[in-house]
Design a protein around this motif. Structure first.
Motif, PDB file in Angstrom:
ATOM      1  N   MET A 148      -4.878  -3.380  18.231  1.00 60.16           N
ATOM      2  CA  MET A 148      -4.203  -4.280  17.291  1.00 60.16           C
ATOM      3  C   MET A 148      -5.135  -4.641  16.132  1.00 60.16           C
ATOM      4  SD  MET A 148      -1.785  -6.246  16.130  1.00 60.16           S
ATOM      5  CE  MET A 148      -0.552  -6.090  17.417  1.00 60.16           C
ATOM      6  N   THR A 149      -6.367  -4.993  16.449  1.00 56.91           N
ATOM      7  CA  THR A 149      -7.316  -5.455  15.429  1.00 56.91           C
ATOM      8  C   THR A 149      -7.643  -4.371  14.402  1.00 56.91           C
ATOM      9  OG1 THR A 149      -8.308  -6.971  17.041  1.00 56.91           O
ATOM     10  CG2 THR A 149      -9.594  -6.489  15.073  1.00 56.91           C
ATOM     11  N   ASN A 150      -7.706  -3.130  14.851  1.00 58.06           N
ATOM     12  CA  ASN A 150      -8.182  -2.064  13.974  1.00 58.06           C
ATOM     13  C   ASN A 150      -7.093  -1.138  13.444  1.00 58.06           C
ATOM     14  OD1 ASN A 150     -11.387  -2.090  14.116  1.00 58.06           O
ATOM     15  ND2 ASN A 150     -10.594  -2.646  16.121  1.00 58.06           N
ATOM     16  N   GLU A 151      -5.980  -1.031  14.154  1.00 54.39           N
ATOM     17  CA  GLU A 151      -4.914  -0.129  13.717  1.00 54.39           C
ATOM     18  C   GLU A 151      -3.769  -0.859  12.997  1.00 54.39           C
ATOM     19  OE1 GLU A 151      -4.266   3.236  14.078  1.00 54.39           O
ATOM     20  OE2 GLU A 151      -6.132   3.802  15.077  1.00 54.39           O
ATOM     21  N   ILE A 152      -3.513  -2.114  13.393  1.00 49.44           N
ATOM     22  CA  ILE A 152      -2.339  -2.823  12.867  1.00 49.44           C
ATOM     23  C   ILE A 152      -2.720  -3.896  11.844  1.00 49.44           C
ATOM     24  CG2 ILE A 152      -0.295  -4.154  13.461  1.00 49.44           C
ATOM     25  CD1 ILE A 152      -0.208  -1.333  14.589  1.00 49.44           C
ATOM     26  N   LEU A 153      -3.597  -4.820  12.232  1.00 46.30           N
ATOM     27  CA  LEU A 153      -3.898  -5.969  11.373  1.00 46.30           C
ATOM     28  C   LEU A 153      -4.377  -5.602   9.970  1.00 46.30           C
ATOM     29  CD1 LEU A 153      -5.521  -8.681  13.699  1.00 46.30           C
ATOM     30  CD2 LEU A 153      -3.185  -8.571  12.787  1.00 46.30           C
ATOM     31  N   PRO A 154      -5.211  -4.563   9.792  1.00 49.02           N
ATOM     32  CA  PRO A 154      -5.663  -4.257   8.429  1.00 49.02           C
ATOM     33  C   PRO A 154      -4.525  -3.890   7.477  1.00 49.02           C
ATOM     34  CG  PRO A 154      -7.080  -3.177  10.045  1.00 49.02           C
ATOM     35  CD  PRO A 154      -5.898  -3.720  10.793  1.00 49.02           C
ATOM     36  N   ILE A 179       2.491   2.326  23.473  1.00 48.54           N
ATOM     37  CA  ILE A 179       3.052   1.129  22.836  1.00 48.54           C
ATOM     38  C   ILE A 179       3.961   1.591  21.698  1.00 48.54           C
ATOM     39  CG2 ILE A 179       2.560  -0.971  21.537  1.00 48.54           C
ATOM     40  CD1 ILE A 179      -0.093  -1.175  22.959  1.00 48.54           C
ATOM     41  N   PRO A 180       5.290   1.417  21.833  1.00 46.62           N
ATOM     42  CA  PRO A 180       6.180   1.786  20.742  1.00 46.62           C
ATOM     43  C   PRO A 180       6.008   0.842  19.547  1.00 46.62           C
ATOM     44  CG  PRO A 180       7.360   1.735  22.836  1.00 46.62           C
ATOM     45  CD  PRO A 180       6.036   1.074  23.059  1.00 46.62           C
ATOM     46  N   VAL A 181       5.768   1.430  18.393  1.00 48.01           N
ATOM     47  CA  VAL A 181       5.605   0.686  17.140  1.00 48.01           C
ATOM     48  C   VAL A 181       6.659   1.198  16.159  1.00 48.01           C
ATOM     49  CG1 VAL A 181       4.048   0.094  15.250  1.00 48.01           C
ATOM     50  CG2 VAL A 181       3.124   0.469  17.558  1.00 48.01           C
ATOM     51  N   MET A 213       0.847  -1.186   0.000  1.00 48.40           N
ATOM     52  CA  MET A 213       0.000   0.000   0.000  1.00 48.40           C
ATOM     53  C   MET A 213       0.890   1.246   0.000  1.00 48.40           C
ATOM     54  SD  MET A 213      -1.478  -0.193   3.919  1.00 48.40           S
ATOM     55  CE  MET A 213      -2.182  -1.816   3.617  1.00 48.40           C
ATOM     56  N   PRO A 214       0.452   2.319  -0.667  1.00 48.58           N
ATOM     57  CA  PRO A 214       1.285   3.517  -0.793  1.00 48.58           C
ATOM     58  C   PRO A 214       1.581   4.169   0.548  1.00 48.58           C
ATOM     59  CG  PRO A 214      -0.615   3.595  -2.278  1.00 48.58           C
ATOM     60  CD  PRO A 214      -0.813   2.435  -1.383  1.00 48.58           C
ATOM     61  N   GLU A 215       0.612   4.101   1.494  1.00 46.03           N
ATOM     62  CA  GLU A 215       0.784   4.805   2.759  1.00 46.03           C
ATOM     63  C   GLU A 215       0.239   3.960   3.904  1.00 46.03           C
ATOM     64  OE1 GLU A 215       0.548   9.438   3.264  1.00 46.03           O
ATOM     65  OE2 GLU A 215      -1.443   8.587   3.584  1.00 46.03           O
ATOM     66  N   ILE A 216       0.987   3.907   4.991  1.00 47.04           N
ATOM     67  CA  ILE A 216       0.541   3.208   6.192  1.00 47.04           C
ATOM     68  C   ILE A 216       0.225   4.252   7.251  1.00 47.04           C
ATOM     69  CG2 ILE A 216       1.438   1.880   8.155  1.00 47.04           C
ATOM     70  CD1 ILE A 216       2.558  -0.109   6.192  1.00 47.04           C
ATOM     71  N   VAL A 217      -0.911   4.098   7.937  1.00 46.71           N
ATOM     72  CA  VAL A 217      -1.321   5.047   8.970  1.00 46.71           C
ATOM     73  C   VAL A 217      -1.567   4.284  10.270  1.00 46.71           C
ATOM     74  CG1 VAL A 217      -2.953   6.828   9.663  1.00 46.71           C
ATOM     75  CG2 VAL A 217      -2.417   6.508   7.224  1.00 46.71           C
ATOM     76  N   ILE A 218      -0.824   4.650  11.323  1.00 43.14           N
ATOM     77  CA  ILE A 218      -0.979   4.046  12.643  1.00 43.14           C
ATOM     78  C   ILE A 218      -1.081   5.162  13.672  1.00 43.14           C
ATOM     79  CG2 ILE A 218       0.093   2.600  14.421  1.00 43.14           C
ATOM     80  CD1 ILE A 218       1.509   1.072  12.161  1.00 43.14           C
ATOM     81  N   ASP A 219      -2.157   5.143  14.441  1.00 39.68           N
ATOM     82  CA  ASP A 219      -2.375   6.150  15.482  1.00 39.68           C
ATOM     83  C   ASP A 219      -2.283   7.568  14.917  1.00 39.68           C
ATOM     84  OD1 ASP A 219      -2.979   6.698  18.216  1.00 39.68           O
ATOM     85  OD2 ASP A 219      -0.898   7.256  18.569  1.00 39.68           O
ATOM     86  N   GLY A 220      -2.745   7.725  13.693  1.00 40.97           N
ATOM     87  CA  GLY A 220      -2.738   9.038  13.061  1.00 40.97           C
ATOM     88  C   GLY A 220      -1.436   9.425  12.394  1.00 40.97           C
ATOM     89  N   HIS A 221      -0.405   8.597  12.488  1.00 45.58           N
ATOM     90  CA  HIS A 221       0.902   8.886  11.887  1.00 45.58           C
ATOM     91  C   HIS A 221       1.013   8.181  10.541  1.00 45.58           C
ATOM     92  CE1 HIS A 221       2.494  10.653  15.632  1.00 45.58           C
ATOM     93  NE2 HIS A 221       1.782   9.720  16.240  1.00 45.58           N
ATOM     94  N   LYS A 222       1.379   8.926   9.507  1.00 41.79           N
ATOM     95  CA  LYS A 222       1.509   8.373   8.168  1.00 41.79           C
ATOM     96  C   LYS A 222       2.962   8.036   7.869  1.00 41.79           C
ATOM     97  CE  LYS A 222      -2.400  11.109   6.457  1.00 41.79           C
ATOM     98  NZ  LYS A 222      -2.846  12.140   5.474  1.00 41.79           N
ATOM     99  N   VAL A 223       3.157   6.859   7.269  1.00 41.30           N
ATOM    100  CA  VAL A 223       4.503   6.421   6.880  1.00 41.30           C
ATOM    101  C   VAL A 223       4.459   6.035   5.405  1.00 41.30           C
ATOM    102  CG1 VAL A 223       6.474   4.964   7.460  1.00 41.30           C
ATOM    103  CG2 VAL A 223       4.743   5.452   9.210  1.00 41.30           C
ATOM    104  N   ALA A 224       5.189   6.760   4.593  1.00 48.10           N
ATOM    105  CA  ALA A 224       5.228   6.494   3.154  1.00 48.10           C
ATOM    106  C   ALA A 224       6.370   5.533   2.829  1.00 48.10           C
ATOM    107  CB  ALA A 224       5.403   7.809   2.397  1.00 48.10           C
ATOM    108  N   ARG A 225       6.390   5.036   1.601  1.00 38.79           N
ATOM    109  CA  ARG A 225       7.476   4.158   1.163  1.00 38.79           C
ATOM    110  C   ARG A 225       8.820   4.881   1.280  1.00 38.79           C
ATOM    111  NH1 ARG A 225       4.589   1.826  -4.302  1.00 38.79           N
ATOM    112  NH2 ARG A 225       3.082   0.457  -3.272  1.00 38.79           N
ATOM    113  N   GLY A 226       9.825   4.128   1.717  1.00 37.98           N
ATOM    114  CA  GLY A 226      11.162   4.702   1.889  1.00 37.98           C
ATOM    115  C   GLY A 226      11.366   5.396   3.213  1.00 37.98           C
ATOM    116  N   GLU A 227      10.334   5.420   4.063  1.00 32.15           N
ATOM    117  CA  GLU A 227      10.438   6.103   5.351  1.00 32.15           C
ATOM    118  C   GLU A 227      10.521   5.112   6.512  1.00 32.15           C
ATOM    119  OE1 GLU A 227       8.083  10.284   4.404  1.00 32.15           O
ATOM    120  OE2 GLU A 227       7.094   8.761   5.636  1.00 32.15           O
ATOM    121  N   GLU A 228      11.044   5.598   7.626  1.00 27.37           N
ATOM    122  CA  GLU A 228      11.147   4.807   8.851  1.00 27.37           C
ATOM    123  C   GLU A 228      10.685   5.686  10.006  1.00 27.37           C
ATOM    124  OE1 GLU A 228      14.640   2.546  11.408  1.00 27.37           O
ATOM    125  OE2 GLU A 228      14.905   2.878   9.252  1.00 27.37           O
TER     126      GLU A 228
END
Length: 313
Positions: free
Chosen positions: A125-131, A34-36, A1-16
């Motif tokens: 976990m079920t709604n923010e990470i697993l999808p 919870i550090p992710v 997927m082009p963008e990952i969003v966890i707890d409101g934080h967006k992470v694009a390809r090539g980012e850490e």
């Protein structure tokens, strides 16, 4: 997927990015985060979840994750890795399996936004990470005094899970049914296969367990095309289709005559139950052919206590 969003934080390809997701607060209003850790390659590929600490006292899994992050093993050449070293922060702080509400987090899925504390953590976990993931490895440790020989647990009827388990390369690959309200069953319903690694016992670090866990994760990444190299397995895995716990028929002191990982035969002498006064001894015999995949290291036992976990091919 082009963008990952966890707890409101967006992470694009090539980012850490390290995301400290606010999960709840202590009664003192101190935040519990919870550090992710999210690492994304520029090249598209699968998303792998690696995590530990669902039970806060399972320190071997947490140490495996620490080594993975410390050595930057979670950085893929393609795709994304989401790494969570300590999922149950409450349990880790208190050296305990569960949460302050007394519930087992791994029996609280899929969770509820407005439920108990364990249910809310599971909901995250079920709604923010697993999808956002395609595959996963959940690192666990045996219970108090129960030392598990390094093993990967998978559903053999799932070709994807089975191939991932073989790639992991643990000494034992065990057919493991889904447990109700567990993370693994919830993920499977969503089409996200997750392996469960078990090794060692709570609050004790074991080098073999740690080495197998780290190397296995690297081999799964290579299997998924997410990295170019990985250590070769030390030996061929043994496939376990069924298992049985040998339980104490008498109370007393348990003296094991076999070691974890040993191959054993039906009716083989596995050890003794004795009294503390030198007047009573009872031999423990194996009910099946198989391998010792777990052992109770606690010497004082009551009738019915689990002593040895025997797996059969």
């Amino acid at each position: 997927m082009p963008e990952i969003v966890i707890d409101g934080h967006k992470v694009a390809r090539g980012e850490e990015l390290q995301i400290n997701a606010l999960i709840a607060r202590l009664p003192t209003r101190t935040p519990i985060n919870i550090p992710v850790f999210v690492s994304r390659a520029k090249k598209a590929g699968p998303t792998l979840l690696v995590m530990a600490g669902v039970h806060g006292d399972e320190t071997n899994g947490i140490e495996i994750m620490r080594r993975i992050i410390r050595n930057k093993y979670y950085k893929p050449t393609c795709g994304t890795v989401i790494a969570i070293p300590v999922f149950n922060v409450y349990g880790f702080i208190n050296h305990s399996r569960g949460l302050p509400d007394g519930k087992d987090l791994n029996r609280s899925f899929p969770g509820s936004k407005n439920g108990s504390l364990a249910s809310r953590v599971a909901y995250f976990m079920t709604n923010e990470i697993l999808p956002q993931v395609d595959f996963g490895i959940d690192f666990h440790t045996g219970g108090a005094s129960h030392n598990n020989y390094p093993q990967i647990r998978a559903h053999f009827q799932s070709e994807v899970e089975f191939e991932m388990a073989k790639a992991f390369g643990a000494p034992f690959i065990i057919e493991s049914p889904f447990r109700d309200k567990s993370l693994r069953k919830t993920a499977a319903r969503a089409g996200k296969p997750i392996l469960v690694y078990e090794g060692g016992e709570t609050l004790r670090l074991r080098k073999q367990v740690l080495d197998v866990g780290v190397s296995g994760m690297l081999r799964v990444m290579k299997h998924l095309g997410m990295r170019d190299d990985a250590p070769e397995p030390v030996h061929d895995p043994i496939f376990i289709k069924s298992s049985v716990w040998v339980r104490a028929k008498h109370a007393g002191l348990h003296h094991a005559h076999v070691r974890n990982g040993n191959k054993i035969e039906r009716n083989q002498n596995l050890g003794l139950i004795t009294d503390p006064y030198g007047q009573f001894e009872k031999i423990i015999k194996s009910p099946v052919n198989g391998y010792v995949i777990g052992i109770n290291n606690y010497p004082v036992v009551n009738m019915g206590d689990a002593l040895l976990h025997i797996g059969s091919e």
